[in-house]
Write an enzyme that holds these catalytic residues in place. Sequence first.
Site, short mmCIF file in Angstrom:
data_model
loop_
_atom_site.label_atom_id
_atom_site.label_comp_id
_atom_site.label_asym_id
_atom_site.label_seq_id
_atom_site.Cartn_x
_atom_site.Cartn_y
_atom_site.Cartn_z
N LEU A 59 46.19 -8.10 60.20
CA LEU A 59 45.17 -7.59 60.25
C LEU A 59 44.03 -8.15 59.78
CD1 LEU A 59 45.84 -3.38 61.01
CD2 LEU A 59 45.29 -4.58 62.44
N THR A 95 48.02 -12.72 52.42
CA THR A 95 49.23 -11.95 52.85
C THR A 95 49.08 -10.90 52.13
OG1 THR A 95 50.24 -13.31 51.16
CG2 THR A 95 49.95 -13.91 53.37
N ASP A 106 50.94 1.74 44.48
CA ASP A 106 49.78 0.99 43.80
C ASP A 106 48.82 1.83 43.08
OD1 ASP A 106 47.70 -0.20 46.46
OD2 ASP A 106 47.05 1.84 46.23
N LYS A 113 46.23 -1.50 40.65
CA LYS A 113 45.27 -1.59 40.75
C LYS A 113 44.47 -0.91 39.13
CE LYS A 113 44.59 -0.30 45.58
NZ LYS A 113 44.57 0.93 46.42
#
Lengths: 364, 364
Positions: free
Chosen positions: A10, A94, A221, A225
């Site tokens: 996407l 990717t 996740d 970050k």
Amino acid sequence: MYVAVVGKGLVGAEFVDQLLSLPVPSNPFNIFSISSSKKTWIRPQGLVHTEWKKAFESSASDASDTVTLLKSTLGTEMETLVKAGHKVVLVDNTSSDTIAQLYPRFLSAGVNVITPNKKAFSSDLTLYEEILTAGMSSGAKFYNESTVGAGLPVISTLKDLVTTGDNVSKIEGVFSGTMSYIFNNFSTSSRNGPTFSSVVTKARELGYTEPHPADDLNGADVARKLTILSRFIPELLPLLPQGYISVDTKSLVPPALKNIATGDEFIQALPTFDDAMERLRTEALQEGKVLRYVGVIDVATQTIKASLEKYDVNHAFATSLGGSDNIIMFHTNRYGERPLIIQGAGAGAAVTAMGVLSDLLRFT
Amino acid sequence: MYVAVVGKGLVGAEFVDQLLSLPVPSNPFNIFSISSSKKTWIRPQGLVHTEWKKAFESSASDASDTVTLLKSTLGTEMETLVKAGHKVVLVDNTSSDTIAQLYPRFLSAGVNVITPNKKAFSSDLTLYEEILTAGMSSGAKFYNESTVGAGLPVISTLKDLVTTGDNVSKIEGVFSGTMSYIFNNFSTSSRNGPTFSSVVTKARELGYTEPHPADDLNGADVARKLTILSRFIPELLPLLPQGYISVDTKSLVPPALKNIATGDEFIQALPTFDDAMERLRTEALQEGKVLRYVGVIDVATQTIKASLEKYDVNHAFATSLGGSDNIIMFHTNRYGERPLIIQGAGAGAAVTAMGVLSDLLRFT
């Protein structure tokens, strides 16, 4: 400038579309290679603007594994272009760990690297240091704006604050679009609300979660970050010797559901745990607060945590968030008591690709 | 890289301090000239780190007018450095119109220009076009991040949105720190509040206004910022043929006070007009709204206005603003219904200088 694009999902496809849509006279970029997970296309003469997807699909291109090609044909091609005096950029769209491992090799050879792939910057510190060293030795740059907040200018802002000599005392924010959506809907200032499992189910139906919602609810996740941001803060570098900046991460996956294999089974089992989340919500509301899953980097106490916290119903995390917004507050010496705030969609192919393209446009 | 700094006021001095505080091994900048309004110092060997202010004051430097020097000695020196293959940056920390007029000359000669000076980008279109053309012909860059929102990443974000192909439909925000402070304190969700004149007086005492508060209340500063932003939006370029983008600007200076010479007299006369502002505040509150002085660029209707508007008490302009914050919302195609928002202090020497230095660091 020569651009090799790895990853045609996407974000990757949207990135190529956006890049090919730049106004032609001011577009100095020549996409000379595209790799999907199935094959790789190398066209030193550059891509035709229209219908690249069809052309790619129907082409008889090298079907070797991308990593193999990056180590052979494609890698050699990039290095040849660098030696010929061209600027070459590898855009890794990717989320591959193996490709991230190759960054130091390319940076050393003078190939610039741009990526929304969090792996290289939030995993083993050795890889991160190799990347820094390789870039410094050759002068090649690596940019990763889209790894935090997608197209929002989060990393560039943090870099500007730090490099110009401001002292960042605290970064606090809602870093996951998924967690944002879930808690903006689950925990509001009104007494009644939907059950936790129903909100998670809806988020999954809308495509806001990973196929397996535990991959969002475990907080990993957000932790990645926070790791990425922490590494830009000089005062936190002493925390690094273990090879990781340790992020105290609160997982919202009920322990009993930890090993459930599929997203469907997970969603089916989740309602059993609604009562526990309901109690937390009620408890917060009795204090005039809402629940938000946040990331906090507190430089003074050197604590970094990804966790479920309570915020006053008048706090910006309660009043100004909606949808799947990210919001990031930078508390610094120069900004004083009122933080610098950045807010907006922090996920989605269009804005993520835009962040990647913005990084590329720094070379113009 | 060689840096000539023009302007040694609050922002200029802070900029030099910040630049000299960059870590030495990574500081590639050589400040070879500083000009105050009184004299100019040219030191091709570069400045000593410590005590530059004292050294500057006590030096027997050229006391010619800066503009004259820019056209003679200093100008020649910059051009010589460019010809010798060095990167040269002119940092204009003044608000001088005359100096802004010289940008095309230096850009043509390959000298990069960085400035928080709004004049060149919000006045006559001819000058602006000359700047663009000069930069394109030589490859020299001009950056003006600090002209809007000081250190906040407003212009870079707008540029990234536009250059990557997003469509900006609307920009809306509180662009003046002074107006923000005044209305955050004058118009809140509670029934009673201080008089308008008392808030303006306090703002002036705190140093948030210009010496003559009419210079803030007339809205001209907001109009300039809107002009600067508008010129980055391709869809608005057809509005340009008049030489200006016309900003519909609502002045809050009572017509009877328009020609009052001094700030002190203005402050003394202002209470006479409190009733009118009080009526507006009450009227807004009856609708569940607050007053905010905002700038709006509406691309669809091609209207650009600086005006006093009413916002719902739940709107971010009511709930999340405080102090003298700026807030800017970008409504775009990619961000959809939820705008990209940037918020924080939009004035002050430290954050303005930081914005200028961030621009300079793009060259590294």
